[in-house]
Design a protein around this motif. Structure first.
Motif, PDB file in Angstrom:
ATOM      1  N   THR A 643      66.443  51.945  14.421  1.00 11.26           N
ATOM      2  CA  THR A 643      65.895  51.179  13.428  1.00 11.26           C
ATOM      3  C   THR A 643      65.425  49.769  13.644  1.00 11.26           C
ATOM      4  O   THR A 643      66.044  49.341  14.763  1.00 11.26           O
ATOM      5  CB  THR A 643      67.130  51.222  12.091  1.00 11.26           C
ATOM      6  OG1 THR A 643      68.147  50.308  12.594  1.00 11.26           O
ATOM      7  CG2 THR A 643      67.512  52.585  11.545  1.00 11.26           C
ATOM      8  N   PHE A 644      64.683  49.164  12.957  1.00 12.52           N
ATOM      9  CA  PHE A 644      64.344  47.577  13.165  1.00 12.52           C
ATOM     10  C   PHE A 644      65.669  46.900  13.368  1.00 12.52           C
ATOM     11  O   PHE A 644      65.737  46.060  14.040  1.00 12.52           O
ATOM     12  CB  PHE A 644      63.295  47.211  12.339  1.00 12.52           C
ATOM     13  CG  PHE A 644      62.038  47.780  12.425  1.00 12.52           C
ATOM     14  CD1 PHE A 644      61.470  48.176  13.396  1.00 12.52           C
ATOM     15  CD2 PHE A 644      61.432  48.060  11.070  1.00 12.52           C
ATOM     16  CE1 PHE A 644      60.366  49.021  13.637  1.00 12.52           C
ATOM     17  CE2 PHE A 644      60.188  48.487  11.429  1.00 12.52           C
ATOM     18  CZ  PHE A 644      59.518  48.978  12.382  1.00 12.52           C
ATOM     19  N   ALA A 645      66.651  47.150  12.389  1.00  8.87           N
ATOM     20  CA  ALA A 645      67.798  46.339  12.492  1.00  8.87           C
ATOM     21  C   ALA A 645      68.804  46.806  13.568  1.00  8.87           C
ATOM     22  O   ALA A 645      69.689  45.922  14.050  1.00  8.87           O
ATOM     23  CB  ALA A 645      68.533  46.752  11.093  1.00  8.87           C
ATOM     24  N   ARG A 646      68.801  48.169  13.912  1.00  6.85           N
ATOM     25  CA  ARG A 646      69.711  48.233  15.137  1.00  6.85           C
ATOM     26  C   ARG A 646      68.743  49.374  15.988  1.00  6.85           C
ATOM     27  O   ARG A 646      68.665  50.350  15.774  1.00  6.85           O
ATOM     28  CB  ARG A 646      70.945  49.297  14.325  1.00  6.85           C
ATOM     29  CG  ARG A 646      72.109  49.380  15.285  1.00  6.85           C
ATOM     30  CD  ARG A 646      72.939  50.113  14.467  1.00  6.85           C
ATOM     31  NE  ARG A 646      74.197  50.586  15.480  1.00  6.85           N
ATOM     32  CZ  ARG A 646      75.584  49.958  15.330  1.00  6.85           C
ATOM     33  NH1 ARG A 646      75.729  49.266  14.507  1.00  6.85           N
ATOM     34  NH2 ARG A 646      76.300  50.570  16.255  1.00  6.85           N
ATOM     35  N   GLY A 647      68.754  48.818  17.186  1.00  8.72           N
ATOM     36  CA  GLY A 647      67.889  49.518  18.186  1.00  8.72           C
ATOM     37  C   GLY A 647      68.794  49.755  19.388  1.00  8.72           C
ATOM     38  O   GLY A 647      69.904  50.056  19.114  1.00  8.72           O
ATOM     39  N   GLU A 648      68.335  50.279  20.677  1.00  8.38           N
ATOM     40  CA  GLU A 648      68.968  50.559  21.563  1.00  8.38           C
ATOM     41  C   GLU A 648      70.089  49.605  21.814  1.00  8.38           C
ATOM     42  O   GLU A 648      69.867  48.323  21.818  1.00  8.38           O
ATOM     43  CB  GLU A 648      68.039  50.602  22.877  1.00  8.38           C
ATOM     44  CG  GLU A 648      67.341  51.947  22.774  1.00  8.38           C
ATOM     45  CD  GLU A 648      65.778  51.587  23.426  1.00  8.38           C
ATOM     46  OE1 GLU A 648      65.320  50.455  23.377  1.00  8.38           O
ATOM     47  OE2 GLU A 648      65.065  52.648  23.568  1.00  8.38           O
ATOM     48  N   GLY A 649      71.227  50.037  22.111  1.00 12.58           N
ATOM     49  CA  GLY A 649      72.573  49.094  22.539  1.00 12.58           C
ATOM     50  C   GLY A 649      73.025  48.373  21.199  1.00 12.58           C
ATOM     51  O   GLY A 649      73.806  47.455  21.171  1.00 12.58           O
ATOM     52  N   GLY A 650      72.624  48.867  20.097  1.00 13.14           N
ATOM     53  CA  GLY A 650      73.069  48.090  18.966  1.00 13.14           C
ATOM     54  C   GLY A 650      72.594  46.992  18.291  1.00 13.14           C
ATOM     55  O   GLY A 650      72.668  46.264  17.505  1.00 13.14           O
ATOM     56  N   VAL A 651      71.442  46.469  19.414  1.00 13.22           N
ATOM     57  CA  VAL A 651      71.078  45.111  18.784  1.00 13.22           C
ATOM     58  C   VAL A 651      69.497  45.152  18.014  1.00 13.22           C
ATOM     59  O   VAL A 651      68.927  46.421  18.274  1.00 13.22           O
ATOM     60  CB  VAL A 651      70.767  44.375  19.995  1.00 13.22           C
ATOM     61  CG1 VAL A 651      71.924  44.047  20.834  1.00 13.22           C
ATOM     62  CG2 VAL A 651      69.576  44.944  21.122  1.00 13.22           C
ATOM     63  N   PRO A 652      69.293  44.372  17.239  1.00 13.49           N
ATOM     64  CA  PRO A 652      67.990  44.582  16.553  1.00 13.49           C
ATOM     65  C   PRO A 652      66.676  45.206  17.342  1.00 13.49           C
ATOM     66  O   PRO A 652      66.745  44.700  18.804  1.00 13.49           O
ATOM     67  CB  PRO A 652      67.725  43.132  16.025  1.00 13.49           C
ATOM     68  CG  PRO A 652      68.785  42.512  15.974  1.00 13.49           C
ATOM     69  CD  PRO A 652      69.597  43.021  17.024  1.00 13.49           C
ATOM     70  N   GLY A 653      66.108  46.078  16.947  1.00 17.79           N
ATOM     71  CA  GLY A 653      65.045  46.764  17.806  1.00 17.79           C
ATOM     72  C   GLY A 653      63.494  46.648  17.183  1.00 17.79           C
ATOM     73  O   GLY A 653      63.356  46.153  16.297  1.00 17.79           O
ATOM     74  N   ASN A 654      62.578  47.120  17.980  1.00 13.63           N
ATOM     75  CA  ASN A 654      61.149  47.136  17.871  1.00 13.63           C
ATOM     76  C   ASN A 654      60.809  48.476  17.318  1.00 13.63           C
ATOM     77  O   ASN A 654      59.796  48.738  16.889  1.00 13.63           O
ATOM     78  CB  ASN A 654      60.460  46.877  18.992  1.00 13.63           C
ATOM     79  CG  ASN A 654      58.900  46.385  19.029  1.00 13.63           C
ATOM     80  OD1 ASN A 654      58.739  45.557  17.611  1.00 13.63           O
ATOM     81  ND2 ASN A 654      58.147  46.910  19.640  1.00 13.63           N
ATOM     82  N   ILE A 655      61.783  49.298  17.081  1.00 11.06           N
ATOM     83  CA  ILE A 655      61.166  50.875  16.817  1.00 11.06           C
ATOM     84  C   ILE A 655      61.900  51.253  15.644  1.00 11.06           C
ATOM     85  O   ILE A 655      63.142  51.179  15.371  1.00 11.06           O
ATOM     86  CB  ILE A 655      61.547  51.706  17.892  1.00 11.06           C
ATOM     87  CG1 ILE A 655      60.807  51.406  19.370  1.00 11.06           C
ATOM     88  CG2 ILE A 655      61.307  53.156  17.626  1.00 11.06           C
ATOM     89  CD1 ILE A 655      59.075  51.805  19.151  1.00 11.06           C
ATOM     90  N   THR A 656      61.357  52.157  14.699  1.00 16.03           N
ATOM     91  CA  THR A 656      62.000  52.749  13.516  1.00 16.03           C
ATOM     92  C   THR A 656      61.882  54.411  13.688  1.00 16.03           C
ATOM     93  O   THR A 656      60.690  54.546  14.011  1.00 16.03           O
ATOM     94  CB  THR A 656      61.799  52.084  12.248  1.00 16.03           C
ATOM     95  OG1 THR A 656      62.442  51.151  12.010  1.00 16.03           O
ATOM     96  CG2 THR A 656      61.938  53.361  11.196  1.00 16.03           C
TER      97      THR A 656
END
Ligand code: DGJ
Length: 752
Positions: A643-656
């Motif tokens: 999710t945008f809030a939680r991407g790879e590695g648990g940090v904010p991401g660019n993909i939903t």
């Protein structure tokens, strides 16, 4: 399954267990709630009981017979104030003698089956009568007050619901200052409290707070369940992810002011409570009267947020949503609001409807502006008579003409409100909530009708019945566009003003119950300036709710992700709208606007007449595609990936990343969206979820993807995509996929 072993109780769903026992003092000690454990006797629960060997520090002994026992440091099923427990109480009662102390002790327990209906509030239901019920009766040690704790077990959803009822068996009136619906005590201070907060047009922002001391509150004071703080919340641990780890989800079947608090005590125990917001709540309960607290819902999964969400989704679909529309596929609608706002008339509406018919729209909805002198938002709420200047042939005429085009017809109403500039206000100024002598605080130029009054409820029911019985109306959008101020009912005496907020909600439920019974064929959609009243109480009457006035695809991806933690996508109204977007002025690809909306109950809300041919063809293709996959998207199981809030590695991401899988796991739709172009990077994979690991699927999309693989490969290995987001052509003009680009992927089992 509910079992009693002596003084111990064990409630089990397919994958969870919940235990408590009666202590020798008569209090209920909470023992366990989590993944399923083996409980075959009370001896199996011995390990779970608190073993206090000494009285810590300066805590208070409960009484003379129990000098080594304090209520301050014990996990309790419910707690009252004044006998040693200084944490958030479950109940607060002011007795006739002025004392605020209660002490409820075990009297009896009964186990049965079936879901009882509440007298004053909506609740979950069970068509098959398979739900087990435990009612524990407690009695105050001194006063003639009975407190019932109700537990209902929905085994296949891994959900247990709870509620409470106070019965006054004494000869004097008591004042109820708080009655929670749910209390859950944990041993340790290690929980992340996730809430879904925001405001108009930015509902359901997921916010994580680690509560290791003190109290953290999620509450609504808006009079509604509120876009500021949805009643759905979660507790999880630091290492919980979408697919692994402990996750508890809680919700309340209530549409008014609510309160959820997490408190860590001085001894490191965590307490969670949920119920009606005690602020400004004060409810007299006379001799022989009772008070029902709303039903609270709790679910647990050791398979992370997705695991818990799946149980909640199933519960909402099976045991909250009801009526003729429960399992029916929802039509693709076209709503007039963002196309025309108040500037509507029959000619314009029919042009729009015709354009809708061309692209495959199934339901045409006329939004605000059709009644009284409603040319803007300053007037006419309350006067539910059609404006013949705008609709010369009346509602019937327009409905008939729309239906002749081959579409269903729907309408917008806002029954709970009144404008001062209206006939209704002129005749009944006292029907609006207002404090005598104090200037009124207007919201969107309107006031709130006093739904605590029976005559106002009757007016709404009768006026709406007239509108809804118009030949040809098959859909109603029920809106509510302001938050509460000026809490005061002229119908109640001064000492009973603390009842107003709750009585309003009960009055609203009465109207909704009556109207949905009278018009069972109508598809109702709840709305409150978007998601200002998105809750399980509304969903007991209306099978879908307009999720947000923000139709910007980027915002919507986040908003819908937020809702998905606690609500199935089949209740989330989602529309494709024009760009630049009317709320954010952002431009996103038409394809992405559809790709996001199709995961909810999909509709359109834009001027189709204003689109060029290419865009209209694209919309036509989208609707055809949606109809082919609608059963999967509306009825399937929804899973979150990145999710945008939680991407790879648990940090904010660019993909939903979302996936929706049919119940038989034969078909699935995947979704990937990028936020912003990341130069010189590739976001080139999609990970499916929920497939049958052993079945082979055809994985494809409209452009480039086409491969065959087993479900386990698609889920655990993922698909390396031919067309990644960045670094290659999205269309002839762009070298990179633009900001906010998205794709859909389709999966079809080869044997299906
Ligand atoms: C608020 C709703 O959220 C909108 O969709 C629209 O129906 C307007 N009210 C109409 O006044």
């Amino acid at each position: 399954m509910i079992r009693r072993f002596g003084q111990c109780f064990a409630l089990a769903t397919e994958r969870t267990t919940y235990c408590f026992r009666v202590m020798k003092t008569g209090h209920l000690e909470h023992l366990y709630y989590g993944r399923r454990i083996t409980v075959e006797s009370d001896a199996d629960m011995e390990a779970l009981t608190e073993k206090h060997a000494f009285m810590p520090g300066n805590t208070n002994a409960y009484d003379q017979e129990n000098i080594d026992f304090s209520l301050e440091d014990i996990r309790l099923e419910m707690s009252s104030y004044g006998k040693g427990d200084i944490r958030e109480p479950f109940i607060e009662v002011i007795h006739g003698d002025g004392s605020a102390t209660s002490d409820f002790l075990f009297e009896k327990a009964e186990i049965g089956t079936g879901k009882e209906a509440y007298r004053t509030l909506p609740g979950s239901y069970d068509e098959n009568n398979g739900t087990e019920h435990l009612c524990v009766t407690l009695r105050d040690r001194q006063y003639e007050l009975r407190l019932e704790l109700h537990y209902y077990v929905y085994a296949d959803c891994d959900v247990i619901t709870r509620s409470a009822r106070l019965v006054n068996e004494s000869r004097e009136t008591v004042r109820l200052e708080r009655l929670m619906s749910l209390q859950l005590d944990f041993d340790t201070p290690e929980y992340i409290f996730t809430t879904f907060t925001g405001a108009w047009a930015r509902e359901m922002r997921k916010t994580d707070t680690r509560v290791i001391s003190g109290r953290h509150v999620n509450a609504s004071y808006t009079g509604t369940s509120s876009s500021r703080a949805n009643p759905f919340v979660m507790l999880s641990k630091a290492d919980t992810s979408e697919d692994a780890g402990d996750c508890y989800g809680f919700n309340l079947i209530y549409s008014g002011n609510h309160y959820e608090a997490v408190e860590v005590s001085g001894y490191g125990k965590t307490r969670f409570v949920s119920g009606i917001n005690p602020q400004s709540f004060s409810y007299p309960v006379g001799p022989g009267e009772d008070f029902e607290a709303p039903e609270a819902v709790m679910g647990y999964s050791c398979a992370g947020y997705n695991g818990m969400s799946r149980g909640m989704h199933r519960f909402v679909r099976e045991h909250i949503v009801r009526g003729e529309w429960k399992d029916k596929l929802r039509p693709v609608l076209l709503n007039s609001w963002e196309a025309a706002y108040f500037d509507i008339n029959e000619r314009r509406l029919l042009q729009l409807a015709e354009a809708g018919r061309e692209v495959g729209i199934e339901l045409f909805v006329m939004d605000d502006g059709w009644f009284g002198n409603r040319d803007d938002d300053t007037r006419s709420l309350g006067d539910w008579e059609v404006n013949r200047g705008k609709l010369p042939d009346g509602l019937e005429g327009l409905a008939r003409k729309v239906r002749e085009l081959g579409m269903e017809f729907g309408i917008w109403v806002e029954p709970e409100m009144v404008n001062v500039k209206s006939r209704l206000y002129g005749t009944h100024p006292d029907w609006a909530l207002q404090i005598p002598g104090r200037p009124h605080s207007e919201g969107r130029n309107q006031r709130i009708l006093d739904l605590t009054r029976r005559e106002v409820q009757d007016y709404i029911i009768e006026e709406m019945s007239k509108v809804f019985s118009t030949e040809g109306i098959s859909y109603v959008k029920w809106d509510m566009n302001r938050t509460f101020t000026d809490y005061y009912s002229g119908a109640l005496p001064p000492e009973r003003q603390g009842e107003v907020a709750h009585r309003y909600v009960m009055g609203l439920y009465h109207c909704m119950r009556e109207l949905t019974l009278r018009f069972p064929h109508i598809l109702f959609e709840g709305c409150s300036a978007g998601g200002n009243r998105f809750d399980l109480g509304i969903l007991c009457y209306f099978p879908q709710i307009w999720a947000s006035d923000d139709t910007d695809a980027l915002c919507r991806a986040e908003i819908q992700t937020g809702y998905s933690y606690g609500y199935p996508m089949s209740v989330v109204g989602a529309h494709v709208s024009a760009c630049p977007n009317h709320q954010t002025l952002r431009t996103t690809p038409l394809e992405t606007r559809f790709n996001v909306a199709c995961f909810g109950v999909c509709g359109y809300e834009c001027d189709l007449c204003d689109m060029d041919e290419e865009e209209r063809d694209a919309v036509k293709e989208q609707i055809a595609l949606y109809k082919r996959w609608r059963d999967v998207l509306q009825r399937g199981d929804f899973y979150r990936g990145r999710t945008f809030a939680r991407g790879e590695g648990g940090v904010p991401g660019n993909i939903t990343e979302w996936t929706c899988v049919s119940a038989d796991r034969g078909r699935a739709v995947g979704f990937l969206m990028q936020k912003l172009v990341q130069p010189n990077t590739q976001s080139g994979y999609y990970m499916a979820k929920g497939l049958d690991p052993a079945r082979r699927y055809h994985f494809y999309n409209r452009r480039t993807e086409d491969c065959r693989a087993c479900g386990d490969t698609l889920m655990y290995g993922g698909v390396r995509l031919k067309q990644a987001f960045a670094g290659e052509g999205y269309n002839a003009q762009a070298r990179y996929s633009p900001d906010f680009a998205s794709r859909l992927y389709f999966m079809q089992a080869e044997d299906a």
